[in-house]
Design an enzyme around this catalytic site. Structure first.
Site, mmCIF file in Angstrom:
data_model
loop_
_atom_site.group_PDB
_atom_site.id
_atom_site.type_symbol
_atom_site.label_atom_id
_atom_site.label_comp_id
_atom_site.label_asym_id
_atom_site.label_seq_id
_atom_site.Cartn_x
_atom_site.Cartn_y
_atom_site.Cartn_z
ATOM 1 N N CYS A 156 0.798 -1.159 0.187
ATOM 2 C CA CYS A 156 0.012 -0.035 -0.047
ATOM 3 C C CYS A 156 0.912 1.368 0.030
ATOM 4 C CB CYS A 156 -0.946 -0.143 1.256
ATOM 5 S SG CYS A 156 -1.862 1.554 1.367
ATOM 6 N N CYS A 195 -0.654 4.189 2.171
ATOM 7 C CA CYS A 195 -0.427 4.063 3.661
ATOM 8 C C CYS A 195 1.066 4.163 3.796
ATOM 9 C CB CYS A 195 -0.632 2.746 4.150
ATOM 10 S SG CYS A 195 -2.141 2.057 3.170
ATOM 11 N N ASP A 196 2.190 3.700 3.135
ATOM 12 C CA ASP A 196 3.491 3.638 3.622
ATOM 13 C C ASP A 196 4.321 4.504 2.847
ATOM 14 O OD1 ASP A 196 2.654 1.638 5.578
ATOM 15 O OD2 ASP A 196 2.931 0.096 4.298
#
Ligand code: NAP
Length: 311
Positions: A135, A138-139
């Site tokens: 992701c 997300c990261d």
């Protein structure tokens, strides 16, 4: 224990499940939505959605899915966290086991979507959350100014690579073939981005270094020349597709060889009262709008079914 029998339980809270919740909610069926392990589904992990009709400037995925949820709640949909561990669809009403609770329902809409695929490398699991990720939204932030690798040759890989150029000093896109599955527009965008470098005909053999609890390099092999080498990177993002979340129905409902639920007549699973929509039953289109469309169809089928059986 309550003997309540629900009209319909919707498994999954991505755009197919949420659209089904809006429609069954408006039909006054008081749907229960079990959110699953990725609330909001894949849209909640994406950035700008440019192709959902009605948003000429695009809309952020999490905002789109949040709007759908609010819309469903306005019509009486109930949401509950939880993951179904067992199902009994041989007896009616159907029974879903969620933790220690048993939920009885006349109808089920399976909108459990699909989850990111992993490579299955020896060190991969140990480094998830320490530089291995599926992701980018997300990261990606954690790797500002670092060199990053993205794996895959489809639209997801292009999208991840493009997004990661906001943070990374360099993105190496590694694909196992020389031909790409990605759409031309996405591939062209990635090729035009000076931060993205392509490594084709190349596979990842492992990711280092589990002892250091961080990603330091990838072990690569060129499948044409046989050359092996280490590529120093700080993160590896997977963009290699998805697995359908239908394991709980394995052996109970018909699936194809890859585990996608087989449907006929748009959203029918073959068991009256159980319908499937969105990516759990769609390996071809997999778009937010098609998932929403089939979610709507499943909801209308539930209305018809409940009317026919007199509920
Ligand atoms: P995909 O189209 O199935 O592509 C998966 C890619 O990963 C393929 O290039 C595949 O290689 C590679 N791959 C799979 N398993 C691998 C393995 N074990 N090792 C190495 N490589 C592996 O999946 P996707 O990119 O997630 O896209 C799915 C659908 O969503 C598509 O319809 C796509 O258009 C859509 N989508 C659209 C957008 C957008 O429009 N913005 C963004 C994301 C996704 P091979 O090519 O060799 O099989």
């Amino acid at each position: 224990m309550s003997e309540e029998i629900r009209n319909v339980v919707i498994l999954g809270s991505g755009c197919s499940g949420l659209t089904a919740a809006i429609y069954t909610g408006r039909a006054n069926l008081k749907p229960l939505v079990l959110e699953g392990h990725e609330p909001g589904g894949q849209l909640s992990m994406t950035t700008l959605v440019e192709n959902f009709p009605g948003w000429p400037e695009g809309i952020m995925g999490p905002e789109l899915v949040d709007n759908m949820r609010k819309q469903a709640e306005r019509f009486g949909a109930e949401f509950r966290m939880g993951h179904v561990s067992a199902v009994d669809i041989k007896n009616r009403p159907f029974t879903l086991t969620v933790g220690k609770e048993e939920i009885k329902t006349q109808a089920i809409i399976i909108a459990s979507g699909a989850s990111a695929r992993w490579l299955g490398l020896p060190n991969e699991k140990a480094l998830i959350g320490h530089g291995v990720s599926s992701c980018a939204t997300c990261d990606g932030f954690f790797f500002s100014g670092k060199e990053i690798a993205v794996i895959g040759g489809g639209d997801s890989a292009m999208e991840e690579a493009l997004f990661l150029t906001r943070f990374a000093s360099r993105v190496t896109l590694i694909h196992r073939r020389s031909a790409f599955r990605a759409s031309k527009i996405m591939l062209d965008r990635a090729r035009a981005n000076g931060k993205i470098h392509f490594l084709t005909d190349t596979v990842v053999e492992d990711v280092l270094d589990p002892a250091a609890k961080e990603v330091t390099a990838l072990k690569l092999r060129n499948v044409v020349s046989g050359k092996v080498w280490d590529l120093p990177v700080s993160a590896m993002f997977l963009g290699i597709g998805h697995e359908p979340n239908a394991k709980m129905f394995q052996g109970l409902l018909e699936t194809d060889d890859d585990g996608y639920l087989k449907i006929r007549d748009y959203v029918h699973t073959g068991v009256p009262g159980i319908y499937a929509c969105g990516d759990v039953a769609d390996r071809r289109y997999r778009q937010a709008i098609t998932a929403s469309g089939t979610g709507c169809m499943a909801a209308i089928e539930v209305e018809k079914y409940l009317e026919e059986v007199g509920h």
